[in-house]
Design an enzyme around this catalytic site. Structure first.
Site, short mmCIF file in Angstrom:
data_model
loop_
_atom_site.label_atom_id
_atom_site.label_comp_id
_atom_site.label_asym_id
_atom_site.label_seq_id
_atom_site.Cartn_x
_atom_site.Cartn_y
_atom_site.Cartn_z
N SER A 95 0.80 -1.18 -0.18
CA SER A 95 0.02 0.00 0.07
C SER A 95 0.95 1.12 -0.01
CB SER A 95 -0.99 -0.08 1.14
OG SER A 95 -1.80 -1.15 1.37
N1 SAH Z 1 -0.53 -5.31 3.91
C1 SAH Z 1 0.12 -5.46 2.69
C2 SAH Z 1 -0.66 -5.14 1.55
C3 SAH Z 1 -0.77 -6.32 0.53
S1 SAH Z 1 -1.79 -6.26 -0.41
C4 SAH Z 1 1.64 -4.85 2.78
O1 SAH Z 1 1.68 -4.14 4.04
O2 SAH Z 1 2.31 -5.15 2.09
C5 SAH Z 1 -3.15 -7.47 -0.02
C6 SAH Z 1 -2.78 -8.73 0.35
O3 SAH Z 1 -4.01 -9.59 0.72
C7 SAH Z 1 -2.30 -9.46 -0.85
O4 SAH Z 1 -0.94 -9.98 -0.63
C8 SAH Z 1 -3.53 -10.74 -0.80
O5 SAH Z 1 -2.71 -11.86 -1.43
C9 SAH Z 1 -3.91 -10.75 0.54
N2 SAH Z 1 -5.20 -11.52 0.53
C10 SAH Z 1 -6.21 -11.27 -0.11
N3 SAH Z 1 -7.21 -12.06 0.19
C11 SAH Z 1 -6.53 -12.81 1.27
C12 SAH Z 1 -7.24 -13.64 2.39
N4 SAH Z 1 -8.59 -14.04 2.00
N5 SAH Z 1 -6.84 -14.23 3.17
C13 SAH Z 1 -5.31 -13.77 3.36
N6 SAH Z 1 -4.47 -12.82 2.58
C14 SAH Z 1 -5.40 -12.13 1.62
#
Ligand code: SAH
Length: 215
Positions: A63
């Site tokens: 993000s």
């Molecule tokens: N907090 C992260 C942002 C990652 S983007 C950072 O600081 O980099 C969102 C993430 O959510 C992705 O890696 C995606 O694979 C994950 N995601 C989506 N659905 C999910 C689920 N049901 N359970 C766990 N992770 C999930």
């Protein structure tokens, strides 16, 4: 990296975070400390402190710094709190919460991202973060309840298992939208047995995929 990353972080905090009204000293301190450039591929390290999200592989993103700060401030995280994060991704948001003194449980569904983040936590000696590979829309019931829950992917609704695992008092922040990639940031609060929801405006996150997310 040729430029001192500390100076880049100082500038990021001043121009992107403080300038937009974030003032929680714990959030600002964490954003000054955590080496964001180590949470992206080396080829993108020079862009790590720019005012935007960046690709982390598998169609996912880390993000924008401001969004990380906004959600961290919104959750009002205090030292010793138990926090659940859904969507570990790069691990950057989890590292920010750990620097704020939280005991972080974080769940990622994509194997490759999970392993990369787990290695970063070990390399950076972030021992207060516990990562798990699973569908985070089910939460992590064995370790709950949680004082705070943060979902960093956008789903069609607030997953009921997460509300069930929220402590009283407790706060849960999640992007919710009925179309993909465009959501409202929702803050769910539980206090004295009562659950309320607040809409904090438009955001754009990658999809929350799972049993209580998008299929
Ligand atoms: N907090 C992260 C942002 C990652 S983007 C950072 O600081 O980099 C969102 C993430 O959510 C992705 O890696 C995606 O694979 C994950 N995601 C989506 N659905 C999910 C689920 N049901 N359970 C766990 N992770 C999930």
């Amino acid at each position: 990296m040729m430029i001192d990353p500390r100076r880049l972080r100082e500038r990021m905090v001043k121009e992107q975070i403080e300038a937009r009204g974030i003032s929680d000293p714990a959030v600002l301190a964490a954003m000054r400390e955590v080496p964001r450039h180590l949470f992206v591929e080396p080829a993108l390290a020079m862009k790590a402190y720019s005012d935007s999200p960046l690709p982390i592989g598998e169609g996912q993103t880390i993000s924008q710094p401001y969004i990380v700060a906004l959600m961290s401030e919104l959750l009002d995280v205090k030292p010793g709190m138990k926090v659940l994060e859904i969507g570990t991704g790069s691990g950057y948001q989890a590292a920010i919460l750990a620097h704020m003194g939280a005991e972080v449980h974080t769940v990622e569904r994509i194997r490759k991202l999970f392993f990369a983040a787990r290695k970063r936590f070990a390399d950076m000696r972030l021992f207060s973060i516990r990562p798990k590979l699973d569908d985070g829309t089910l939460g992590w019931p064995e370790e709950g309840p949680y004082d705070r829950i943060i979902v960093t992917a956008g789903g069609p609704r607030v997953p009921q298992p997460l509300v069930d695992q929220l402590a009283d008092p407790g706060k849960l922040a999640i992007p919710v939208g009925d179309t993909r990639r465009q959501q409202s940031l929702i803050l769910v609060t539980r206090e004295n047995g009562e659950v309320t929801e607040q809409n904090l405006g438009g955001v754009a996150f990658v999809d929350l995929v799972g049993s209580h997310g998008w299929t």
